[in-house]
Design an enzyme around this catalytic site. Structure first.
Site, PDB file in Angstrom:
ATOM      1  N   HIS A  11       1.035  -1.154   0.012  1.00 28.13           N
ATOM      2  CA  HIS A  11       0.200   0.254   0.406  1.00 28.13           C
ATOM      3  C   HIS A  11       0.742   1.029  -0.204  1.00 28.13           C
ATOM      4  CE1 HIS A  11      -3.347   2.311   1.013  1.00 28.13           C
ATOM      5  NE2 HIS A  11      -2.635   3.107   1.639  1.00 28.13           N
ATOM      6  N   HIS A  49     -10.252   2.821  -1.434  1.00 32.90           N
ATOM      7  CA  HIS A  49     -10.662   2.070  -0.127  1.00 32.90           C
ATOM      8  C   HIS A  49     -11.015   0.654   0.051  1.00 32.90           C
ATOM      9  CE1 HIS A  49     -10.469   3.056   4.396  1.00 32.90           C
ATOM     10  NE2 HIS A  49      -8.947   3.574   3.664  1.00 32.90           N
TER      11      HIS A  49
END
Length: 759
Positions: free
Chosen positions: A61, A109
């Site tokens: 990430h 998300h």
């Protein structure tokens, strides 16, 4: 306990893997070996905060370790003379009018929304707003593209019901966005069973800032003070980036603890406080505490400036008094901003924070050496070389490109097209989105010129793009659109991504703007599998080729891998957010038919291919040959529309649902029917002409007295007159024979209420 020492220098391979799993680090064996080698050189074992800091920085990430090589290869040089910042800071910055710039970013998300749909989607909105805010910009618009599961399916073991996820995601976006007072104006919504386990929540934001008030996300000078402002720090979101960098398993207590908790009631005054401090010239550098928390924000900011930092955690305001040092350091609690300022400006910022009832802490200073030192309760818990922390491994993963299909499958023709089109327009991926989008506030700042829905009262239809007027004293506007074509990308990642970009491009042209910049959110499965990595590489290559050809900069992006559950991957989903400019918002175009007796034209060569279309998927076909859009033709369309702008009453791009959906949606916005004959479109079967979704087609409404002037000077561009507007029925003929004849209100009813039973 202040800290623990993690014994790794004497650990064998099995123990290294066990440590990574037990501590939730999500580091591979090779990465754990690299950490062990580093501390062997230091002659000591790591403290728990240090190894957690490495795991944050090296997570997929934060580090982009599987994608960085290909992003740089294909997108690294895509800048223009009006690009201010691209792929450097928390968001892209592009010139707006010489005095002001607009700031844009899109983030995923996904994993959090699969586990806690409401909270995951809400914090996605909060995080993307702070990405734009930390550049010094006033957020002016929210965008969200959602890709959700089959909402008619039952609960899966260990997972949440797709319908529950649907309601939670929409509710989270609604409540957070509405409460912070930023209009949610654009986006997309797509359903497929392959998103049952892995919903995709791609949130975007656009802001406006005076060029001399742009704030960078990199430190400026040793001796500058680091301060933390916003909400309190808690245990929520710990290991959030690690969780987002692995494949999903069952929904468990530990996975829920990795989800951040958003609070828009703190975010809204924080926006005010940050803008006030920036207007006063008090902020030297700034970074949002998003994924990785203070660990990532502080490390990345000072690393970008070529410095180090010395930080003390004791004065940070906590949600729980018994938090350990490593928990404070990597907490992903929301609504927090890291700022760098001159020592003499600390009290001024503190006063602004107190005015807006925000927590404020002085946490350290920038240092000249390239080390990060962190103290807690008078003990040093981190002392590391910042380059080791921030220079994560970069993988050039092997990939395999899917062999392109040569065949074209044409499903059987429906016996009754009148009945068929009612069912077709009510399908999840072709029906209206009123139930969802009307929950969002589109006009809260009073700057929305073209909203997501346009048309006469109670007769609205979808806009192709929305228009924002960001400055009070200027008529210049931003044209916004966002979406993806996963149905096409699944068939051919390269051609499908080009079609995604072409649709965004056409949306902006259709609304009267000129495409200006691009950001992406690239959502794929497990990059350790060659076919998935091949999808990613081809998609990124397509973005590079399209933007290079069309002269567009790619200024920011996001990659989300490991979107799989039990080795079932999502559809490859490269979401494109495109921003256009329009010199005068009063000249914006909309999609609904303006009157009776006007001519209807189709511009762009027909594709005559049903591959990837909703029509084909409805009949069970998901493969076949997919032609890429002709970018030279798209350029000619851009120039033609610009030269004929004053003659066009309405326009709508041909994409999801094909030509029939485009014509019908134009009709729905006013209740005015139409009568067209499609025999001159091409020699293909009627259903191919009506429901094909590829190509560069746009439908235009032209006043009868402007027709001759309109078609003059087409320079070889395909322009077909289809028919005229009028009446209250939708009538389609083929070579003089009627094939569809339905009432506008009847078809609109099926289209308008397609989502009613699901939300």
């Amino acid at each position: 306990m202040i800290f623990r020492t993690i014994r790794i220098r004497d650990a064998d391979d099995a123990r290294l893997k066990a440590i990574s799993k037990r501590l939730g680090l999500a580091l591979s064996l090779d990465e754990m070996k690299a950490v062990r080698s580093y501390f062997e050189r230091l002659g000591r074992d790591p403290i728990d905060a240090e190894i957690h800091a490495v795991a944050q920085s090296w997570s997929e990430h934060c580090s982009y370790k599987s994608s960085k090589y290909y992003l740089k290869k294909y997108l690294g040089s895509l800048k223009t003379d009006y690009t201010i910042l691209a792929m450097e800071d928390d968001a892209g910055v592009v010139d707006f009018d010489g005095e002001y710039a607009y700031v844009l970013k899109m983030e995923s998300h996904n994993h959090p929304s699969a586990v806690e749909p409401y909270g995951g989607a809400a914090t996605g909105i909060g995080g993307i707003v702070r990405d734009v805010l930390c550049m010094g910009a006033q957020p002016v618009a929210l965008i969200d593209s959602l890709f959700l599961g089959d909402v008619s399916s039952d609960r899966y073991e260990g997972l949440l019901s797709p319908r529950y996820i649907f309601g939670g995601v929409v509710g989270g976006i609604r409540d957070y966005g509405n409460r912070i007072g930023i209009p949610n104006v654009a986006g997309s919504l797509y359903f497929d069973k392959l998103y049952n386990s892995n919903p995709l929540v791609n949130a975007g934001c656009v802001g406006i800032v005076r060029r001399d008030r742009i704030v960078r996300s990199k430190s400026y000078k040793p001796g500058d003070v680091l301060v933390l402002m916003g909400g309190k720090t808690g245990r929520d979101g710990i290991h959030g980036v690690n969780f987002a960098s692995t494949t999903l398993g069952k929904v468990t207590k530990s996975s829920r603890l990795a989800i951040q908790l958003g609070n828009p009631i703190v975010e809204q005054p924080m926006i005010k406080a940050v803008l006030e401090a920036n207007d006063a010239g008090l902020i030297r550098a700034m970074k949002d505490l998003g994924g990785g928390g203070l660990s990532s924000a502080a490390t990345e900011m000072v690393y970008a400036g070529g410095f180090g930092a010395e930080i003390t955690l004791d004065d940070i305001k906590l949600k729980e008094s018994n938090m350990s040092g490593w928990e404070i350091w990597i907490s992903e609690s929301q609504e927090r901003m890291l700022m760098e300022c001159y020592p003499e400006d600390v009290e001024k910022i503190r006063q602004i924070a107190e005015k807006w009832n925000l927590d404020f802490s002085v946490i350290g200073q920038v240092t000249a050496d390239r080390r990060i030192r962190v103290y807690y309760k008078k003990r040093k818990i981190i002392d590391m070389d910042i380059e080791f922390l921030d220079d994560s491994p970069v993988y050039q993963r092997p990939y395999r490109i899917k062999e392109v299909e040569k065949s074209v499958t044409v499903p059987q023709e429906p016996e009754d097209l009148n009945s068929f089109v009612r069912d077709f327009m009510a399908r999840l991926n072709t029906c209206a989105r009123f139930n969802v989008v009307r929950q969002y506030d589109h006009t809260v700042r009073g700057s929305t010129i073209v909203t997501p829905f346009v048309g006469r009262p109670n007769k609205e239809t979808h806009a192709d793009a929305t228009v924002i007027k960001p400055l009070e004293n200027s008529m210049r506007g931003l044209v916004l659109t966002s979406g993806s074509r996963p149905n096409m990308v699944s068939v051919d990642p390269y051609a499908g991504t080009l079609l995604t970009l072409a649709e965004a491009y056409k949306n902006i042209l259709s609304t009267g703007g000129r495409p200006h910049s691009v950001v992406d959110a690239l959502n794929f499965g497990n990059p350790e599998r060659e076919e998935i990595m091949g999808q990613f590489v081809e998609s990124v290559r397509a973005i590079g080729d399209f933007c290079r050809k069309m002269g567009l900069p790619v200024v920011a992006g996001n990659v989300s891998f490991y979107n799989e559950y039990r080795k079932t991957d999502i559809m490859p989903t490269p979401t494109i957010m495109m921003v256009g400019l329009i010199d005068d918002v009063r000249r914006s175009r909309t999609t609904y038919m303006k009157g009776s007796g006007n001519a209807i034209y189709l511009i762009g060569e027909p594709c005559d291919n049903l591959t990837g279309s909703e029509y084909s998927r409805m009949h069970g076909y998901t493969d076949g040959f997919l032609p890429a859009p002709d970018l030279d033709e798209l350029t000619r369309i851009r120039d033609f529309l610009s030269s004929k702008a004053d003659m066009i009453l309405s326009s709508h791009d041909v994409s999801s649902g094909g030509l029939f959906a485009a014509l019908s949606e134009m009709s729905f916005g006013s209740g005015i029917g139409f009568h067209v004959d499609i025999s001159n479109v091409s020699a293909a079967r009627p259903t191919v002409k009506l429901f094909s979704e590829c190509g560069n087609g746009l439908v235009l409404e032209i006043a009868k007295d402007k027709e001759e002037q309109f078609v003059d000077g087409s320079n070889g561009l395909a322009i077909k007159r289809l028919g005229e507007t009028g009446g209250d029925r939708i009538i389609v003929d083929e070579a003089g024979l009627n094939i569809i004849d339905v009432a506008v209100d009847d078809l609109r009813g099926a289209w308008e209420h397609g989502l009613d039973r699901y939300i």
